[in-house]
Design a protein around this motif. Sequence first.
Motif, PDB file in Angstrom:
ATOM      1  N   GLY A  60      45.746  43.196  26.958  1.00  0.00           N
ATOM      2  CA  GLY A  60      44.498  43.936  27.050  1.00  0.00           C
ATOM      3  C   GLY A  60      44.630  45.386  26.638  1.00  0.00           C
ATOM      4  N   GLU A  61      45.818  45.957  26.834  1.00  0.00           N
ATOM      5  CA  GLU A  61      46.042  47.370  26.506  1.00  0.00           C
ATOM      6  C   GLU A  61      46.505  47.580  25.075  1.00  0.00           C
ATOM      7  N   TRP A  62      46.862  46.510  24.371  1.00  0.00           N
ATOM      8  CA  TRP A  62      47.390  46.653  23.016  1.00  0.00           C
ATOM      9  C   TRP A  62      46.334  47.201  22.073  1.00  0.00           C
ATOM     10  N   VAL A  63      46.693  48.229  21.303  1.00  0.00           N
ATOM     11  CA  VAL A  63      45.771  48.881  20.366  1.00  0.00           C
ATOM     12  C   VAL A  63      46.015  48.310  18.972  1.00  0.00           C
ATOM     13  N   SER A 364      27.674  42.866  35.148  1.00  0.00           N
ATOM     14  CA  SER A 364      28.215  43.421  36.394  1.00  0.00           C
ATOM     15  C   SER A 364      29.641  43.916  36.203  1.00  0.00           C
ATOM     16  N   LEU A 365      30.470  43.110  35.516  1.00  0.00           N
ATOM     17  CA  LEU A 365      31.843  43.540  35.246  1.00  0.00           C
ATOM     18  C   LEU A 365      31.868  44.759  34.331  1.00  0.00           C
ATOM     19  N   LEU A 366      30.960  44.790  33.345  1.00  0.00           N
ATOM     20  CA  LEU A 366      30.885  45.939  32.446  1.00  0.00           C
ATOM     21  C   LEU A 366      30.522  47.204  33.209  1.00  0.00           C
ATOM     22  N   ILE A 367      29.512  47.134  34.075  1.00  0.00           N
ATOM     23  CA  ILE A 367      29.109  48.308  34.850  1.00  0.00           C
ATOM     24  C   ILE A 367      30.235  48.736  35.794  1.00  0.00           C
ATOM     25  N   GLY A 368      30.971  47.758  36.349  1.00  0.00           N
ATOM     26  CA  GLY A 368      32.109  48.101  37.198  1.00  0.00           C
ATOM     27  C   GLY A 368      33.141  48.922  36.461  1.00  0.00           C
ATOM     28  N   GLU A 369      33.435  48.539  35.206  1.00  0.00           N
ATOM     29  CA  GLU A 369      34.399  49.306  34.415  1.00  0.00           C
ATOM     30  C   GLU A 369      33.867  50.699  34.106  1.00  0.00           C
ATOM     31  N   LEU A 370      32.568  50.799  33.805  1.00  0.00           N
ATOM     32  CA  LEU A 370      31.975  52.104  33.505  1.00  0.00           C
ATOM     33  C   LEU A 370      31.945  52.997  34.744  1.00  0.00           C
ATOM     34  N   ALA A 371      31.737  52.390  35.909  1.00  0.00           N
ATOM     35  CA  ALA A 371      31.614  53.180  37.137  1.00  0.00           C
ATOM     36  C   ALA A 371      32.962  53.712  37.611  1.00  0.00           C
ATOM     37  N   PHE A 372      34.000  52.886  37.551  1.00  0.00           N
ATOM     38  CA  PHE A 372      35.274  53.257  38.173  1.00  0.00           C
ATOM     39  C   PHE A 372      36.436  53.386  37.194  1.00  0.00           C
ATOM     40  N   GLY A 373      36.246  52.952  35.954  1.00  0.00           N
ATOM     41  CA  GLY A 373      37.311  53.046  34.969  1.00  0.00           C
ATOM     42  C   GLY A 373      38.155  51.787  34.941  1.00  0.00           C
ATOM     43  N   PRO A 374      38.474  51.271  33.737  1.00  0.00           N
ATOM     44  CA  PRO A 374      39.300  50.066  33.632  1.00  0.00           C
ATOM     45  C   PRO A 374      40.678  50.279  34.249  1.00  0.00           C
ATOM     46  N   GLY A 375      41.125  49.303  35.006  1.00  0.00           N
ATOM     47  CA  GLY A 375      42.459  49.369  35.586  1.00  0.00           C
ATOM     48  C   GLY A 375      42.563  50.136  36.884  1.00  0.00           C
ATOM     49  N   PRO A 377      41.974  50.950  40.981  1.00  0.00           N
ATOM     50  CA  PRO A 377      41.947  50.067  42.157  1.00  0.00           C
ATOM     51  C   PRO A 377      40.548  49.564  42.467  1.00  0.00           C
ATOM     52  N   GLU A 378      39.542  50.432  42.324  1.00  0.00           N
ATOM     53  CA  GLU A 378      38.168  50.004  42.592  1.00  0.00           C
ATOM     54  C   GLU A 378      37.717  48.949  41.590  1.00  0.00           C
ATOM     55  N   ASP A 379      38.164  49.082  40.334  1.00  0.00           N
ATOM     56  CA  ASP A 379      37.768  48.120  39.315  1.00  0.00           C
ATOM     57  C   ASP A 379      38.298  46.732  39.651  1.00  0.00           C
ATOM     58  N   ALA A 380      39.525  46.647  40.129  1.00  0.00           N
ATOM     59  CA  ALA A 380      40.087  45.347  40.511  1.00  0.00           C
ATOM     60  C   ALA A 380      39.308  44.733  41.669  1.00  0.00           C
ATOM     61  N   ARG A 381      38.899  45.558  42.630  1.00  0.00           N
ATOM     62  CA  ARG A 381      38.109  45.047  43.752  1.00  0.00           C
ATOM     63  C   ARG A 381      36.726  44.606  43.303  1.00  0.00           C
ATOM     64  N   VAL A 382      36.143  45.340  42.350  1.00  0.00           N
ATOM     65  CA  VAL A 382      34.839  44.950  41.818  1.00  0.00           C
ATOM     66  C   VAL A 382      34.926  43.577  41.166  1.00  0.00           C
ATOM     67  N   LYS A 383      35.979  43.349  40.396  1.00  0.00           N
ATOM     68  CA  LYS A 383      36.139  42.043  39.750  1.00  0.00           C
ATOM     69  C   LYS A 383      36.208  40.928  40.792  1.00  0.00           C
ATOM     70  N   ALA A 384      37.003  41.148  41.835  1.00  0.00           N
ATOM     71  CA  ALA A 384      37.115  40.139  42.894  1.00  0.00           C
ATOM     72  C   ALA A 384      35.771  39.921  43.576  1.00  0.00           C
ATOM     73  N   ALA A 385      35.037  40.997  43.811  1.00  0.00           N
ATOM     74  CA  ALA A 385      33.749  40.876  44.497  1.00  0.00           C
ATOM     75  C   ALA A 385      32.714  40.180  43.625  1.00  0.00           C
ATOM     76  N   VAL A 386      32.682  40.511  42.330  1.00  0.00           N
ATOM     77  CA  VAL A 386      31.731  39.869  41.425  1.00  0.00           C
ATOM     78  C   VAL A 386      32.016  38.377  41.323  1.00  0.00           C
ATOM     79  N   LEU A 387      33.299  38.020  41.220  1.00  0.00           N
ATOM     80  CA  LEU A 387      33.660  36.604  41.155  1.00  0.00           C
ATOM     81  C   LEU A 387      33.268  35.883  42.440  1.00  0.00           C
TER      82      LEU A 387
END
Length: 433
Positions: A60-63, A364-375, A377-387
Amino acid sequence: MSHRPPHSSRLLARRSWPEARFLADVLRTETVGGGLLLLGAVLALVWANSPWRAAYAALGEWVPWPGGAALHLDLGLAAWAADGLLAIFFFVVGLELKREFVAGDLRDPRRAALPVVAAVGGMVVPALIYLAVTASAGGAGLRGWAIPTATDIAFALAVLAVIGSHLPQGLRAFLLTLAVVDDLLAITVIAVFYTADFRPLPLLGALLPIALFALLVQRRRTWWWALIPLAVAAWVLVHASGVHATVAGVLLGFTVPVLAGRNGEPGLAERLEHRWRPISAGLAVPVFAFFAAGVSLVDVDLGAVVRDPVVLGVAGGLVLGKVIGVFGSTFLLARFTRAELDEEITWADLVGLALLAGIGFTVSLLIGELAFGPGSPEDARVKAAVLAGSLISAALAAVVLLRRNRVHRRISERESRDDDGDGIPDVYQERPA
């Protein structure tokens, strides 16, 4: 005898036969796309929790194209999926919105009132629940207020296709139109509340390729060698402006004409939607899901995650907020306008559909990344919560709609009859009194 309002004034009334055929085509594509979305999410979860999870993160991080820092294009694969591929998804959303406003249900204010009110209620109530849950914690957590407000149309339609094969067409049409309005509101939220480091000059520059794109499509000049470069230029400039690049897709979709040509051929918006929807549903959204859904639960304190205000706010907003907002606003609209549901639909059907609206995934996942930044701790919790919230909503909707599906089986069998053999089900034809 009680007086019934005319058929046209009923909520969730049957669409015309051409609209029904168009809806069926959309549902088929989105249902397949929903299955691929689920597959991408499952693969991501399995890989992210396997012994090879470091490889998943590195992928995911590969440019792939380094050296694009001047245009803010030195992005990893996960960022390209969120900013690039999702622009295709939002281009199709733009085409849908334009079609709904020009030739669909949103053209008629009376028919548009229900999905618009339901979509607004389905966004406001989840946001309020999220804010109520996270208010005590305060801080950065409040930035995620919009995460539980979105409904994932592909995921929801895939579930509906599996559990509701005999449900009335009006319910399916309502879910689709509700999701379209929901997407419009989500796009507005992203553009207004989640734009960081705004730079006006690139955004103004994007108006030129968008205007040229509009000029070509308005004249029915569908030259791929001209339209695709113009679309890419608009995307690059919107991305450089700090506004989320997917907004470019929506703006381009809005420029496409909807009405049919002089010879009765389908409108350009319908033709482009037919061409690009499979790419959106079959490639763009599943690939985004693959990179966005990979939350690792290895060495994670699940008890702490479950108690986290962000997790509770997102899951509560999806599971409770959506059903309260969608069903409650629909009920209040019917109460105050004295409108009735279509004769084939009951309030129990609406409860099941409102639960289904709690499936929030892609946006929802997109807004989570925009709100807290990819990678983060909050982003990981958002993913778990959305799922978790989406799965709970899907399970509850299945319990309600499976029972309703059995009730509607006989109705759907009657609707499919074509006694006169003209290729149009008899239920869509007016019969003499």
